[in-house]
Design an enzyme around this catalytic site. Structure first.
Site, PDB file in Angstrom:
ATOM      1  N   TYR A 140      -1.473  -2.327  -2.266  1.00  0.00           N
ATOM      2  CA  TYR A 140      -3.018  -2.455  -1.969  1.00  0.00           C
ATOM      3  C   TYR A 140      -3.536  -1.224  -2.745  1.00  0.00           C
ATOM      4  O   TYR A 140      -3.092   0.079  -2.961  1.00  0.00           O
ATOM      5  CB  TYR A 140      -3.286  -1.827  -0.438  1.00  0.00           C
ATOM      6  CG  TYR A 140      -4.645  -1.689   0.043  1.00  0.00           C
ATOM      7  CD1 TYR A 140      -5.500  -2.768  -0.226  1.00  0.00           C
ATOM      8  CD2 TYR A 140      -5.015  -0.196   0.299  1.00  0.00           C
ATOM      9  CE1 TYR A 140      -6.977  -2.539   0.392  1.00  0.00           C
ATOM     10  CE2 TYR A 140      -6.163  -0.117   0.942  1.00  0.00           C
ATOM     11  CZ  TYR A 140      -7.222  -1.226   0.745  1.00  0.00           C
ATOM     12  OH  TYR A 140      -8.455  -1.064   1.145  1.00  0.00           O
TER      13      TYR A 140
ATOM     14  N   ASP B 142      -0.641   3.867  -8.942  1.00  0.00           N
ATOM     15  CA  ASP B 142      -1.535   4.205  -8.000  1.00  0.00           C
ATOM     16  C   ASP B 142      -0.626   4.943  -6.947  1.00  0.00           C
ATOM     17  O   ASP B 142      -0.065   4.556  -6.084  1.00  0.00           O
ATOM     18  CB  ASP B 142      -2.004   2.877  -7.136  1.00  0.00           C
ATOM     19  CG  ASP B 142      -2.889   3.206  -6.089  1.00  0.00           C
ATOM     20  OD1 ASP B 142      -3.020   4.312  -5.483  1.00  0.00           O
ATOM     21  OD2 ASP B 142      -3.545   2.285  -5.552  1.00  0.00           O
TER      22      ASP B 142
ATOM     23  N   LYS C  76      -6.363  10.919  -0.825  1.00  0.00           N
ATOM     24  CA  LYS C  76      -5.621  11.312   0.622  1.00  0.00           C
ATOM     25  C   LYS C  76      -5.128  12.525   0.286  1.00  0.00           C
ATOM     26  O   LYS C  76      -5.857  13.269   0.496  1.00  0.00           O
ATOM     27  CB  LYS C  76      -4.171  10.390   0.854  1.00  0.00           C
ATOM     28  CG  LYS C  76      -4.858   8.820   0.954  1.00  0.00           C
ATOM     29  CD  LYS C  76      -4.012   7.669   1.535  1.00  0.00           C
ATOM     30  CE  LYS C  76      -4.713   6.660   2.063  1.00  0.00           C
ATOM     31  NZ  LYS C  76      -4.100   5.380   1.572  1.00  0.00           N
TER      32      LYS C  76
HETATM   33  C1  LIG Z   1      -5.425   4.177   0.766  1.00  0.00           C
HETATM   34  C2  LIG Z   1      -5.028   3.838  -0.432  1.00  0.00           C
HETATM   35  C3  LIG Z   1      -6.181   3.297  -1.532  1.00  0.00           C
HETATM   36  C4  LIG Z   1      -7.675   3.370  -1.035  1.00  0.00           C
HETATM   37  O1  LIG Z   1      -8.006   4.609  -0.723  1.00  0.00           O
HETATM   38  P1  LIG Z   1      -9.287   4.890   0.070  1.00  0.00           P
HETATM   39  O2  LIG Z   1      -9.668   6.256  -0.150  1.00  0.00           O
HETATM   40  O3  LIG Z   1      -9.052   4.222   1.492  1.00  0.00           O
HETATM   41  O4  LIG Z   1     -10.466   3.954  -0.729  1.00  0.00           O
HETATM   42  C5  LIG Z   1      -5.656   2.810  -2.647  1.00  0.00           C
HETATM   43  N1  LIG Z   1      -4.447   2.897  -3.025  1.00  0.00           N
HETATM   44  C6  LIG Z   1      -3.469   3.098  -2.092  1.00  0.00           C
HETATM   45  C7  LIG Z   1      -1.970   3.098  -2.690  1.00  0.00           C
HETATM   46  C8  LIG Z   1      -3.767   3.378  -0.933  1.00  0.00           C
HETATM   47  O5  LIG Z   1      -2.643   3.958  -0.042  1.00  0.00           O
END
Ligand SMILES: *Cc1c(COP(=O)(O)O)cnc(C)c1O
Length: 428
Positions: free
Chosen positions: A145, A240, A268
């Site tokens: 994701y 990511d 995060k």
């Molecule tokens: C949470 C997450 C996102 C999205 O981040 P948001 O701040 O919710 O837009 C993208 N990539 C990964 C791996 C994530 O865990």
């Protein structure tokens, strides 16, 4: 059974005013049935709902709160900076400071740009990879994701060389025509897709440790081979690390597996609980971003001083010696406890842990990718979830979300959690 009246009343009101009652879908508890609890406050490892029930929290706001809730260093950094104003739309020293901390921690990142969410970070990293390579196609890994970017909300097509199909309403299928999906941990699939689209692939994006289909570590050599093959074909490798950055190690997954990405996405933890994302990487690529280069990206609140202050305070705490050793110990004790209890009660389960990201899949298969993750018994998970909530343990309301251990979790928290899990397993 805990008191729930106020949460129930607020839920009614929320559903009238907000679609589905929530500002992010997974909060609605849809995959486990039932209605969510509304949170009033939190401290350390505990959250408290508006009916004054206490829970040991393993969600940690979905990842950011590695120091636990309401950490005093973070709160005082925010309140100090706040006295000077909340936003200027002009450069501040704080942005430069956070950029310095992140680029020093992750050696593949020469330069970094702050944005407001993980979604913005991945969306821009891909735009940048396309601008840099002058190619269009993106390889995405099934089950990873990357936020709610249109062309990343894609499930696999029917064969390796077919294009992805949008997974969400409102995404024209043409938007997904440049997205090629392959299974996680399958290097041959990557080779095949690259061969089928010579000189057309701008980038490959993945979570180096998959954390949005439960927790799935990369197989030995998988990331190294991705690094090798993307370099060979001039494809930008994007990690990511929105979830894994500063969580699985101070230098993220890249530090543990010894593989450098070309571009890395953060979010995060680097915002310390305030809205922050960032993307960074090799200087040569980052120089393509506006105002130097022609790849446009901007943000009214990007680099917001309160968010920078929270991020700086968080990362400073994390850089203290033995932080990650302590986290490893707590996480390992918890994971082992769950495994042991599952075995004792003959629960079909598969357990993964990478650092403080843990998961118990209710399946008897080894989970290595999205297909195998989906073999989990989600009904069993729902019972597990509600059983734990009832005993004051708050985990994410979905089988496919990681459990997050924080530095605020104590030995006693872990003991109480294992005892609660053992009780739930005995009735499962
Ligand atoms: C949470 C997450 C996102 C999205 O981040 P948001 O701040 O919710 O837009 C993208 N990539 C990964 C791996 C994530 O865990």
């Amino acid at each position: 059974m805990a008191k729930k009246l106020r949460s129930l009343q607020t839920w009614e009101r929320a559903q009238r005013l907000i679609p589905g009652g929530v500002n992010s879908p997974v909060r609605a508890f849809k995959s486990v049935g039932g209605t969510p609890i509304f949170i009033k406050h939190a401290q350390g490892s505990k959250i408290y709902d508006i009916d004054d029930n206490q829970y040991i929290d393993y969600v940690g706001s979905w990842g950011p709160l590695l120091l636990g809730h309401a950490n005093s260093m973070v709160l005082s950094a925010i309140s100090e900076v706040m006295q000077n104003g909340t936003s200027f739309g002009a450069p501040t020293e704080l942005e430069v400071e956070l950029a310095d901390i992140v680029t020093s921690a992750v050696k593949s990142v020469d330069q970094i740009r702050m944005v407001n969410s993980g979604t913005e970070a991945t969306m821009t990293a891909i735009r940048l990879a396309r601008g840099y390579t002058k190619r269009n196609k993106v390889i995405k890994i099934e089950g990873c994701y990357h936020g709610h970017v249109d062309y990343l909300l894609v499930k696999a097509g029917s064969g390796l060389t077919t294009f992805g199909l949008p997974d969400s309403g409102g995404v024209p299928k043409e938007f997904a025509q440049h997205t090629l999906t392959v299974p996680f941990n399958d290097i041959n699939a990557v080779h095949q897709v690259i061969e089928a689209h010579p000189d057309q692939i701008a980038c490959l994006i993945l979570e180096p440790v998959a954390g949005n289909m439960g927790v799935i570590p990369p197989k030995d050599g998988y990331l190294n081979e991705l690094r090798r093959v993307t370099t060979e074909h001039g494809i930008v490798l994007i990690f990511d690390e929105v979830m894994t950055g500063f969580r699985v190690a101070y230098g993220g997954a890249q530090e543990i597996y010894g593989v450098d990405a070309d571009l890395t996405c953060f979010g995060k933890i680097i915002g310390g609980g305030l809205p922050v994302g960032a993307y960074g990487g090799r200087k040569e690529i980052m120089q393509c971003v506006s105002p130097i280069g022609d790849v446009y990206q901007a943000g009214t609140l990007s680099g917001n001083p309160l968010a920078m202050a929270a991020g700086i305070a968080t990362l400073k705490e994390l850089s203290q010696p033995s932080t990650y050793a302590k986290l490893e110990e707590t996480s390992n004790t918890l994971s082992d406890g769950i495994k042991h209890s599952a075995k004792k009660h003959n629960i079909s389960s598969f357990h993964n842990r990478v650092g403080s990201m843990i998961i118990c899949f209710f399946t008897d298969q080894e989970v290595i990718d999205y297909e195998t993750a989906k073999t989990s018994d989600t009904e069993k998970f729902s019972k597990y979830f509600w059983g734990l909530l009832d005993q004051g343990i708050y985990i994410a309301p979905s089988q496919f979300e990681a459990g997050f251990v924080s530095l605020a979790h104590t030995e006693e928290d872990v003991e109480n959690t294992i005892r609660a899990i053992d009780h739930v397993f005995s009735n499962l």
